[in-house]
Design an enzyme around this catalytic site. Sequence first.
Site, PDB file in Angstrom:
ATOM      1  N   ARG A 123     -74.640  12.853  17.204  1.00 49.86           N
ATOM      2  CA  ARG A 123     -75.506  13.704  18.026  1.00 49.86           C
ATOM      3  C   ARG A 123     -76.060  12.889  19.194  1.00 49.86           C
ATOM      4  O   ARG A 123     -77.121  12.269  19.090  1.00 49.86           O
ATOM      5  CB  ARG A 123     -76.647  14.272  17.183  1.00 49.86           C
ATOM      6  CG  ARG A 123     -76.165  15.253  16.105  1.00 49.86           C
ATOM      7  CD  ARG A 123     -77.347  15.770  15.305  1.00 49.86           C
ATOM      8  NE  ARG A 123     -77.934  14.713  14.489  1.00 49.86           N
ATOM      9  CZ  ARG A 123     -79.093  14.829  13.841  1.00 49.86           C
ATOM     10  NH1 ARG A 123     -79.793  15.939  13.943  1.00 49.86           N
ATOM     11  NH2 ARG A 123     -79.549  13.826  13.105  1.00 49.86           N
ATOM     12  N   GLU A 180     -72.726  -7.554   2.490  1.00 50.29           N
ATOM     13  CA  GLU A 180     -73.900  -7.802   1.650  1.00 50.29           C
ATOM     14  C   GLU A 180     -74.744  -6.560   1.457  1.00 50.29           C
ATOM     15  O   GLU A 180     -75.298  -6.312   0.382  1.00 50.29           O
ATOM     16  CB  GLU A 180     -74.760  -8.913   2.273  1.00 50.29           C
ATOM     17  CG  GLU A 180     -75.950  -9.328   1.429  1.00 50.29           C
ATOM     18  CD  GLU A 180     -75.534 -10.020   0.139  1.00 50.29           C
ATOM     19  OE1 GLU A 180     -75.815  -9.462  -0.938  1.00 50.29           O
ATOM     20  OE2 GLU A 180     -74.947 -11.117   0.213  1.00 50.29           O
ATOM     21  N   ILE A 202     -81.384  -7.620  -1.275  1.00 46.74           N
ATOM     22  CA  ILE A 202     -81.256  -8.695  -2.269  1.00 46.74           C
ATOM     23  C   ILE A 202     -79.979  -9.499  -2.006  1.00 46.74           C
ATOM     24  O   ILE A 202     -78.883  -8.933  -2.007  1.00 46.74           O
ATOM     25  CB  ILE A 202     -81.209  -8.119  -3.697  1.00 46.74           C
ATOM     26  CG1 ILE A 202     -82.438  -7.253  -3.967  1.00 46.74           C
ATOM     27  CG2 ILE A 202     -81.101  -9.234  -4.714  1.00 46.74           C
ATOM     28  CD1 ILE A 202     -82.387  -6.509  -5.281  1.00 46.74           C
ATOM     29  N   GLU A 213     -82.480  11.807  -2.091  1.00 46.71           N
ATOM     30  CA  GLU A 213     -81.952  12.673  -1.052  1.00 46.71           C
ATOM     31  C   GLU A 213     -82.168  14.134  -1.432  1.00 46.71           C
ATOM     32  O   GLU A 213     -82.478  14.459  -2.583  1.00 46.71           O
ATOM     33  CB  GLU A 213     -80.451  12.406  -0.875  1.00 46.71           C
ATOM     34  CG  GLU A 213     -80.095  10.980  -0.518  1.00 46.71           C
ATOM     35  CD  GLU A 213     -80.439  10.622   0.914  1.00 46.71           C
ATOM     36  OE1 GLU A 213     -80.714  11.548   1.699  1.00 46.71           O
ATOM     37  OE2 GLU A 213     -80.450   9.415   1.233  1.00 46.71           O
ATOM     38  N   ASP A 221     -73.531   6.346  -7.227  1.00 45.73           N
ATOM     39  CA  ASP A 221     -73.952   5.237  -6.373  1.00 45.73           C
ATOM     40  C   ASP A 221     -73.902   3.919  -7.144  1.00 45.73           C
ATOM     41  O   ASP A 221     -73.339   2.922  -6.664  1.00 45.73           O
ATOM     42  CB  ASP A 221     -75.372   5.507  -5.859  1.00 45.73           C
ATOM     43  CG  ASP A 221     -75.945   4.347  -5.072  1.00 45.73           C
ATOM     44  OD1 ASP A 221     -75.669   4.261  -3.855  1.00 45.73           O
ATOM     45  OD2 ASP A 221     -76.668   3.526  -5.660  1.00 45.73           O
ATOM     46  N   LYS A 248     -71.317   0.395  -6.785  1.00 51.78           N
ATOM     47  CA  LYS A 248     -71.824  -0.979  -6.715  1.00 51.78           C
ATOM     48  C   LYS A 248     -71.289  -1.827  -7.864  1.00 51.78           C
ATOM     49  O   LYS A 248     -70.970  -3.009  -7.680  1.00 51.78           O
ATOM     50  CB  LYS A 248     -73.341  -0.955  -6.714  1.00 51.78           C
ATOM     51  CG  LYS A 248     -73.938  -0.273  -5.484  1.00 51.78           C
ATOM     52  CD  LYS A 248     -75.428  -0.036  -5.619  1.00 51.78           C
ATOM     53  CE  LYS A 248     -75.991   0.680  -4.406  1.00 51.78           C
ATOM     54  NZ  LYS A 248     -77.433   1.019  -4.566  1.00 51.78           N
TER      55      LYS A 248
END
Length: 433
Positions: free
Chosen positions: A49, A131, A138, A192, A203, A207
Amino acid sequence: MMRTRPLKVALLGCGVVGSEVARIMTTHAEDLAARIGAPVELAGVAVRRPSKVRAGIDPALITTDAMALVKRGDIDVVVEVIGGIEPARTLITTAFEHGASVVSANKALLAEDGTTLYEAAERHGRDLYFEAAVAGAIPLVRPLRESLAGDKVNRVLGIVNGTTNFILDRMDTAGSGYSEALDEATALGYAEADPTADVEGFDAAAKAAILAGIAFHTRVRLDDVHREGITEVTSADLASAQKMGCTVKLLAICERAADGLSVTARVHPAMIPLSHPLASVREAYNAVFVEAEAAGRLMFYGPGAGGAPTASAVLGDLVAVCRNKLADATGPGESAYTQLPVGAMGEVVTRYHISLDVADKPGVLAQVATVFAEHGVSIDTVRQKGRQDGDGEAALVVVTHRAPDAALSGTVEALRKLDTVRGVASIMRVEGE
């Protein structure tokens, strides 16, 4: 001596994280230049946008043509913070082809198809740093890739999703129900509008795949990770955990098998003793334990999400990549030399906490114990309590010794078939002991 020609950076995405990256690049420009050995210049910002006002960013840098930006040829580093699989994958590989190294925060893409990115980076002699893809600010990826490169990592266990940790923490400390805790997390901006990726464990699973791949030098994809979310965790589960001197956390657990011939990666809620350091991780914080042969136990703790923490990780990678660029070198690439198979969840050895609703009559406990024995699962403790309403039912809580997960699952299925078992109220693994 500082080089006068600036290193040019293209930014893909200018949301919460991207805008913070741009702000830090501007406000800390002199410090970054001193640390790198050359100034860095924001050369373009790709957005969806263009009409949106973005404070501190020259409107002339804004473009909707991300592909043209990464193809320019004069870009030294592309910072990708748009997320998702496509067009991110194509944009990153195109950036490599046109001479740029890449800093990414895209955990979904790295977990789904990191191999393609690694291979493209190696083919073109470029860096791929990420990272920010795991645990926000972290420092975790770089210690695994570099600091522990000479050691043998056997286990990575941790809390890598702040939203679910906040929800479970509120359920434990404030007595909130799941829905109430989720509403609070949403109101505070931790969750969210659609929290599925967090509360269903997607999620954290992404990871876990990234961490397992780095830790065990083997390729682990998102599909290899056993995943369970927290939507079925109840206040009764938290109360039962408290009686055991435990709390409940959504854990990502990556392990090397005892024989060293395979690895496993899993994400699921689990009870952990209050004496374990992870039990004290509150609200939306993350913490990860790494267990290595020589280094022993290492713990990494801090904010795992948010614009500023994630941008901090991105900028750390940007400095490293720019230094490599000046030295005409590249950092560590993919290390998958072990090519270890990823074992199924059924092979994992763990403990279970099982809560049953059973008929309140003699012989029930013996029947239940027989089922456990038939499946080769040893019982550690049993707690039985009759209902106060006198409806002829009792609550039976069984905690097992360690056994293969497949045997435990088979035990639960057999228990469901007993006439004296009215229902399986909850099943939860016990970890961290």
